[in-house]
Design a protein around this motif. Structure first.
Motif, short mmCIF file in Angstrom:
data_model
loop_
_atom_site.label_atom_id
_atom_site.label_comp_id
_atom_site.label_asym_id
_atom_site.label_seq_id
_atom_site.Cartn_x
_atom_site.Cartn_y
_atom_site.Cartn_z
N ASP A 10 0.77 -1.30 -0.08
CA ASP A 10 -0.07 0.21 -0.06
C ASP A 10 0.91 1.22 -0.03
O ASP A 10 0.57 2.07 0.77
CB ASP A 10 -0.92 0.06 1.14
CG ASP A 10 -1.95 -1.26 1.20
OD1 ASP A 10 -2.24 -1.70 0.09
OD2 ASP A 10 -2.17 -1.77 2.28
N CYS A 12 2.29 4.84 -0.77
CA CYS A 12 1.73 5.99 -1.43
C CYS A 12 2.84 6.89 -1.30
O CYS A 12 3.40 7.11 -0.52
CB CYS A 12 0.42 6.52 -0.78
SG CYS A 12 -0.83 5.44 -1.00
N ASP A 14 3.11 11.26 -2.04
CA ASP A 14 2.55 12.60 -2.55
C ASP A 14 3.55 13.63 -2.33
O ASP A 14 4.41 13.72 -1.63
CB ASP A 14 1.32 13.18 -1.90
CG ASP A 14 0.35 12.14 -1.85
OD1 ASP A 14 -0.10 11.42 -2.89
OD2 ASP A 14 -0.68 11.90 -0.88
N THR A 19 -0.17 13.33 -6.49
CA THR A 19 -0.16 11.99 -6.28
C THR A 19 1.08 11.31 -7.39
O THR A 19 0.49 11.02 -8.33
CB THR A 19 -1.33 11.24 -5.94
OG1 THR A 19 -1.91 11.88 -4.91
CG2 THR A 19 -1.27 9.88 -5.65
N SER A 22 0.33 5.45 -5.67
CA SER A 22 -0.92 5.34 -5.00
C SER A 22 -1.30 3.81 -4.61
O SER A 22 -1.38 3.10 -5.65
CB SER A 22 -2.16 5.97 -5.70
OG SER A 22 -3.35 5.80 -5.11
N ASN A 23 -1.22 3.66 -3.59
CA ASN A 23 -1.30 2.24 -3.09
C ASN A 23 -0.69 0.82 -3.96
O ASN A 23 -1.29 0.22 -4.44
CB ASN A 23 -2.95 1.91 -3.19
CG ASN A 23 -3.47 2.88 -1.97
OD1 ASN A 23 -3.11 2.84 -0.77
ND2 ASN A 23 -4.68 3.47 -2.44
N THR A 59 4.17 8.72 1.84
CA THR A 59 3.28 9.37 2.46
C THR A 59 2.22 8.20 3.21
O THR A 59 1.91 8.63 4.36
CB THR A 59 2.19 9.85 1.40
OG1 THR A 59 2.92 10.86 0.73
CG2 THR A 59 1.08 10.73 2.11
N LYS A 60 2.38 6.95 2.81
CA LYS A 60 1.86 6.13 3.48
C LYS A 60 2.31 4.57 2.92
O LYS A 60 2.92 4.66 1.99
CB LYS A 60 0.08 5.96 3.10
CG LYS A 60 -0.60 5.21 4.03
CD LYS A 60 -2.09 5.10 3.50
CE LYS A 60 -2.32 4.23 2.62
NZ LYS A 60 -3.95 4.07 2.35
#
Length: 531
Positions: A10, A12, A14, A19, A22-23, A59-60
């Motif tokens: 997942d 991510c 940015d 972005t 993404s995932n 970011t994630k």
């Protein structure tokens, strides 16, 4: 199936409101060569930096390395080696999972990063004044390799990349393909478990590129090393990868066999055919018996350019092709006035006056250089200046803000951006752009100075097929709308076939053939022309 080495979950990334990833989720098994392909700006280099653990955190999401850590020293290996003895100190290797971007893993993060290495695109990262073996010895010294064994180890690494016959050569005197193989030897010195190769052969001719691909895959197999290779070129992925992944719109558009993924990528674009050349004007450049000789301690007298004669007409797109080491870049630097030839003339028409670039002074070379633009394959942008500042600073004049933006946008459009994209990137910094986007900004830096003659040294070295088409049309537009003249130095046979009116084929410092592009390419050997 080999054990998983890296697990991405997942992920991510940015940059402000943009972005990039993404995932994104995938795994890299131990020893796999994973090819990552996609257009400029799809996040290939960002993904690679995240996996290396450098620059900004994601970011994630997570990136977990499955390793085996020594319980006595800092050595780490792949997890399948857990339960065996450490080759460095004899301690036990214990299975560990390291979340690379978890702050609690800081101690382990550096240990993981020590087992990775990278070959960057468009830079050879060598000590130019040192010999090949000295460059490899520097790399061994960096990892504190035992000094008494270092010379033999360096010689083994140089032999592994098949450069024993260049061991005592000065690095700056090597061809591009040879330099890249020295870079590979330096990276192999670190004994990486995972090698990142970011567009490793984008600026090399096809034959030399295939040789470097073979070196990389052989090194991966010999050293039980995994590899992630990013490229815009399907041939690179086809030559090297066990598995391929296509990035598009911030996500994984396809993952699987290289053939299937390349097929998905190829369907994203259509090649645009060659354009009928316009009626050319009078001569703007005339080279007569240009020779550049220099003395090398290793090679004696070297004729980098050997009695070269040719003309270029106004509005012509003139190509210079040949293998690495043929003399193309040296010739382009003589045209640009960067280096002075040993003998001969290089005349350029400025207004109604012919100016000889071989003669120093403000009325000769100093006058002409102002009207010649050169985009070298080793271009540079100021990292802490915005795109707008990079462009306007290169002119060296103060502009009102509104005029500066207008000029910058129109020039970026010439370099292959849409007007909307050009406006969007003006406030960004080079580090926020993809490698392909940075290349086009560097091209715009040259065009914004309104030169009479533009020299492009490997202009498409790291561009995906869609971006190549954009740049092709920007060059044609600059020629048609502004009467611009181009000299294109390239290994990219398909690109020069599409865009050049005439070609000069160089080998060993000489021009072997010169004429219409189709006629010269028909004389090029299959090895040189087959990409």
């Amino acid at each position: 199936m080999p054990a998983p080495f890296v697990s991405v979950r997942d992920l991510c990334m940015d940059f402000g409101d943009t972005t990039v990833l993404s995932n994104v989720s995938f795994e890299i098994p131990e020893g796999e060569i994973l090819g990552v392909i996609g257009r400029s700006g799809t996040g290939k280099s960002v993904l690679m930096h995240l996996l290396r653990g450098v620059e900004d955190p994601p970011t994630k999401g997570s990136i977990v390395y499955h390793m085996a850590a020594c319980d006595r020293c800092s050595f780490m290996d792949v997890q399948s080696r857990a339960g065996t003895r450490c080759p460095k100190c004899g301690g036990e290797l214990v299975a560990v999972d390291v979340d690379l971007w978890d702050e609690k893993s800081n101690g382990m993060k550096s240990r993981v990063m020590n087992r990775t290495a990278i070959m960057f695109q468009r830079t050879f990262a060598l000590y130019g004044d040192d010999r090949v073996i000295e460059n490899v010895l520097h790399a061994l010294d960096d990892i504190r390799y035992p000094p008494e064994q270092a010379v033999n180890r360096a010689a083994d690494l140089i032999d592994q990349v098949k450069l024993s016959h260049r061991m005592m050569h000065i690095a700056r005197d090597l061809s591009g393909g040879e330099k890249q193989r020295v870079v590979l030897a330096r990276q192999l010195a670190k004994e990486p478990a995972l090698l990142f190769a970011d567009e490793p052969t984008g600026t090399l001719d096809p034959e030399t590129a295939r040789l470097v691909h073979a070196m990389l895959t052989e090194a991966a197999e010999r050293n039980r090393m995994g590899m992630m290779v990013t490229s815009h070129f399907s041939q690179v992925i086809e030559d090297m990868a066990d598995r391929a992944m296509l990035l598009a719109d911030g996500g994984i558009a396809a993952i699987g066999s290289p053939r299937d993924v390349i097929g998905s990528f190829s369907r994203e674009y259509e090649e645009i055919g060659a354009v009928e050349p316009p009626e050319l004007g009078e001569k703007i450049l005339a080279a007569r018996d240009v020779t550049k000789r220099y003395v090398s301690a290793d090679r004696g007298m070297v004729r980098a350019v050997n009695s070269v004669t040719f003309d270029v007409a106004k509005k012509e797109i003139f190509g210079i092709i040949g293998k690495s080491g043929a003399g193309k870049t040296t010739l382009s630097q003589i045209i640009a006035g960067i280096i002075e030839p040993t003998s001969g003339e290089m005349n350029i028409l400025i207004g109604d006056d012919w100016v000889d670039m071989t003669k120093p002074g403000i009325t000769e070379r100093g006058r002409a250089k102002e009207y010649i633009g050169l985009l070298h394959q080793e271009y540079d942008l100021f990292p802490h200046r915005t795109v707008l500042d990079n462009l306007t600073d290169s002119i060296g004049l103060e502009f009102p803000k509104e005029l500066a933006q207008r000029k910058a946008i129109s020039t970026l459009v010439m370099a292959g951006f849409s007007a909307e994209k050009a406006r969007a990137i003006l406030p960004r910094y080079p580090g926020e752009l993809s490698n392909g986007e940075r290349h086009r900004v560097a091209l715009a830096q040259v065009l914004i100075r309104e030169p009479l003659l533009v020299i492009l040294d490997e202009p498409t070295g790291t561009m995906d097929p869609v971006t190549k088409q954009d740049v092709k049309h920007s060059i044609l537009n600059a020629r048609d709308e502004m009467g611009e003249t181009f000299v294109v130095v390239s290994h990219d046979i398909d690109f020069v076939r599409d865009i050049c009116d005439r070609l000069a084929l160089m080998r060993g410092g000489k021009i072997l053939s010169i004429g219409p592009a189709a006629e010269v390419l028909a004389q090029v050997s299959e090895d040189e022309s087959h990409d």
